[in-house]
Design a protein around this motif. Structure first.
Motif, short mmCIF file in Angstrom:
data_model
loop_
_atom_site.label_atom_id
_atom_site.label_comp_id
_atom_site.label_asym_id
_atom_site.label_seq_id
_atom_site.Cartn_x
_atom_site.Cartn_y
_atom_site.Cartn_z
N LEU A 1 0.82 -1.21 0.00
CA LEU A 1 0.00 0.00 0.00
C LEU A 1 0.86 1.26 0.00
O LEU A 1 0.44 2.30 -0.51
N ALA A 2 2.06 1.17 0.57
CA ALA A 2 2.94 2.35 0.64
C ALA A 2 3.74 2.55 -0.64
O ALA A 2 4.32 3.62 -0.84
N SER A 3 3.77 1.54 -1.50
CA SER A 3 4.58 1.62 -2.71
C SER A 3 3.86 2.42 -3.80
O SER A 3 2.67 2.23 -4.05
N GLY A 4 4.60 3.30 -4.46
CA GLY A 4 4.03 4.05 -5.56
C GLY A 4 3.92 3.22 -6.82
O GLY A 4 3.05 3.45 -7.66
N ALA A 5 4.81 2.26 -6.98
CA ALA A 5 4.82 1.37 -8.16
C ALA A 5 5.32 0.02 -7.70
O ALA A 5 6.52 -0.20 -7.55
#
Length: 497
Positions: A294-298
């Motif tokens: 969920l914290a990852s942008g990609a």
């Protein structure tokens, strides 16, 4: 009168609604779109349009709504099942009504011009161009990132690169259908290989014991109670990634042997994409915890950075290729919808014309891309995904309902393929759920705005289509654009089978 004036008078005498009569170039029997889409390029069109940036960049939308790994995987699988049932329903419609235009042609045949017009109004003016611009913006971010390794790519650069992408795919599609199809095959191969790399990483991660969040005791732990609205919004996010399963129906007239190749391409493409999507999500959850995802942008880039080392560049490169291929497929199919609607008299006549030498619907391609260029000015499309997906599924459900209706109202029509009635019935029920559930659970004015936009199409339908009003100046604009773009109306309209 001069020779030039006599020639213009002769050409004007063949006008239809103000256009110059078609004049076939030497060696061309009829001015029509040619059948240049085979089975392989048909599969590439479906797979290449369905697999865009979503599965690489942000599958966290589904996880955010349902809150757990197990429910997330079930949603991804369910989206594939719904897409498959819808696509098989469309296979029967596409082999019965062999016109390009997809839902537009089927709604017109079953329910008449008004539902068909509202569909094309919503898709031509909003959904198709906005989808193209959203994919182009994703392409721009990944192409620009290597030049700005320590910071976010400037907004102006992103928009410039997105515009270049849209102009380039439009130019390629205007030049040749074969070129566009070959580009689609090439970039589809790259994105499938990229997903294969991600899945391979996942298999390796599982093999070394990273199975915590895929075990039964962890997989169905959710951070909140899942509501009806959560499920509906999760399916919106997942189905956005699957969008494109119906794109081959937009180019039915250009498919070689559509009775064989249309359903076969569907039966190859949809299960393949579903398998790749589910396995890719398993790979993500084997490498990251739900909170990390969920914290990852990609998420695909995060996976690559952790396991691919110096070869991590493969992922952003693959995403750029994937999004470019998806842009190509989106431009290809979106223009055919615009072309078919104009040929029915539901849009200005110039959009129903094709290039006299290249035999491509260049005015429709340019129009679709022009709106997409305008839509790259804003760069947040979350509202379109959440609030206009219900509009798309309104028409998907309506199209599957047309399948059921025509089984009773037009039973004698030749149907080379007969889809079990349970498939369209289930898609209609699923579309009703997707339309109604989020609105009831969490009412929002955006749903009202979307409904108003759809109904606003009637303001154009009644004066310009129903009452057939043509402003006198339009014929001069049509002739000018014909001469400028070297286009002409088709010389022979295709017939339904």
């Amino acid at each position: 009168m001069s020779g030039e004036g006599m020639e213009m008078k002769h050409r004007m005498s063949g006008e239809q609604n103000g256009s110059i009569a078609a004049k076939e170039p030497p060696g061309v029997e009829t001015m029509q779109l040619k059948k240049r889409v085979g089975l392989f390029s048909g599969v590439a069109l479906i797979v290449g349009t369905m697999i865009g940036s979503g599965i690489f960049v942000s599958p966290k939308g589904v996880l955010r709504e349902v809150g757990g790994v197990g429910p997330s995987l079930l949603v991804w699988t369910g989206c594939g099942v719904i897409s498959m049932m819808g696509a098989l329903t469309y296979a029967e419609l596409g082999t019965m009504i062999t016109e390009s235009g997809g839902e537009y042609a089927y709604l017109f045949k079953a329910f008449g011009p008004i539902p068909a017009f509202l569909f094309q109004w919503t898709n031509v003016i909003l959904l198709k161009p906005s989808s193209l611009s959203a994919i182009a913006l994703s392409f721009a971010i990944y192409v620009g990132q290597p030049f700005y390794p320590a910071c976010v790519v400037p907004d102006a650069v992103v928009k410039f690169l997105a515009a270049v992408c849209i102009v380039l795919v439009t130019a390629l599609n205007c030049i040749s259908v074969k070129v566009a199809a070959r580009i689609q095959v090439f970039f589809t191969a790259i994105k499938v290989l990229a997903l294969g790399v991600i899945i391979g990483v996942g298999i390796y991660s599982l093999a070394i014991g990273n199975t915590t969040w895929l075990s039964p005791d962890k997989a169905f732990q959710t951070g909140h109670t899942i509501t009806i609205s959560d499920i509906g919004l999760a399916f919106y996010q997942g189905l956005w990634a699957y969008d494109g399963w119906n794109n081959l129906n937009f180019v039915t007239e250009e498919i070689e042997n559509p009775v064989r190749n249309l359903p076969l391409a569907i039966m190859i493409s949809i299960p393949l994409v579903t398998l790749l999507y589910v396995l890719a999500n398993v790979a993500y959850f084997s490498v990251m915890t739900p909170s990390e995802l969920l914290a990852s942008g990609a998420v695909a880039v995060t996976l690559g950075n952790r396991y691919l080392g110096v070869m991590a560049w493969i992922i952003p490169f693959s995403v750029a290729c994937s999004t470019f291929g998806a842009c190509n497929g989106s431009a290809f199919s979106g223009a055919r919808l615009c072309y078919t609607a104009a040929r029915k008299g539901h849009m200005v006549e110039i959009l129903s014309m094709i290039h006299v030498k290249l035999l491509t619907p260049s005015p429709a391609l340019i129009f679709n891309s022009f709106i997409a260029l305008i839509m790259i000015i804003p760069n947040d499309f979350d509202a379109i995904i959440n609030y206009f997906s219900f509009a798309a599924w309104m028409f998907y459900g309506g199209t599957c309902l047309s399948h059921i209706v025509m089984r009773f109202t037009q039973p004698d029509n030749e149907r080379p393929i007969r889809t079990p009635m349970i498939f369209p019935a289930l898609v209609v029920l699923a579309s009703l759920y997707l339309i109604v559930a989020p609105i009831i659970s969490e009412p929002d004015l955006w749903y009202l705005y979307a409904a108003i936009f759809i109904l606003a199409g009637l303001l154009f339908y009644f004066p310009f289509v129903h009452f057939d009003y043509h402003p006198p100046f339009m014929k001069y604009i049509t002739i000018f654009l014909q001469l400028l773009m070297n286009v002409s109306p088709p010389t022979e309209a295709p017939k339904d089978v």
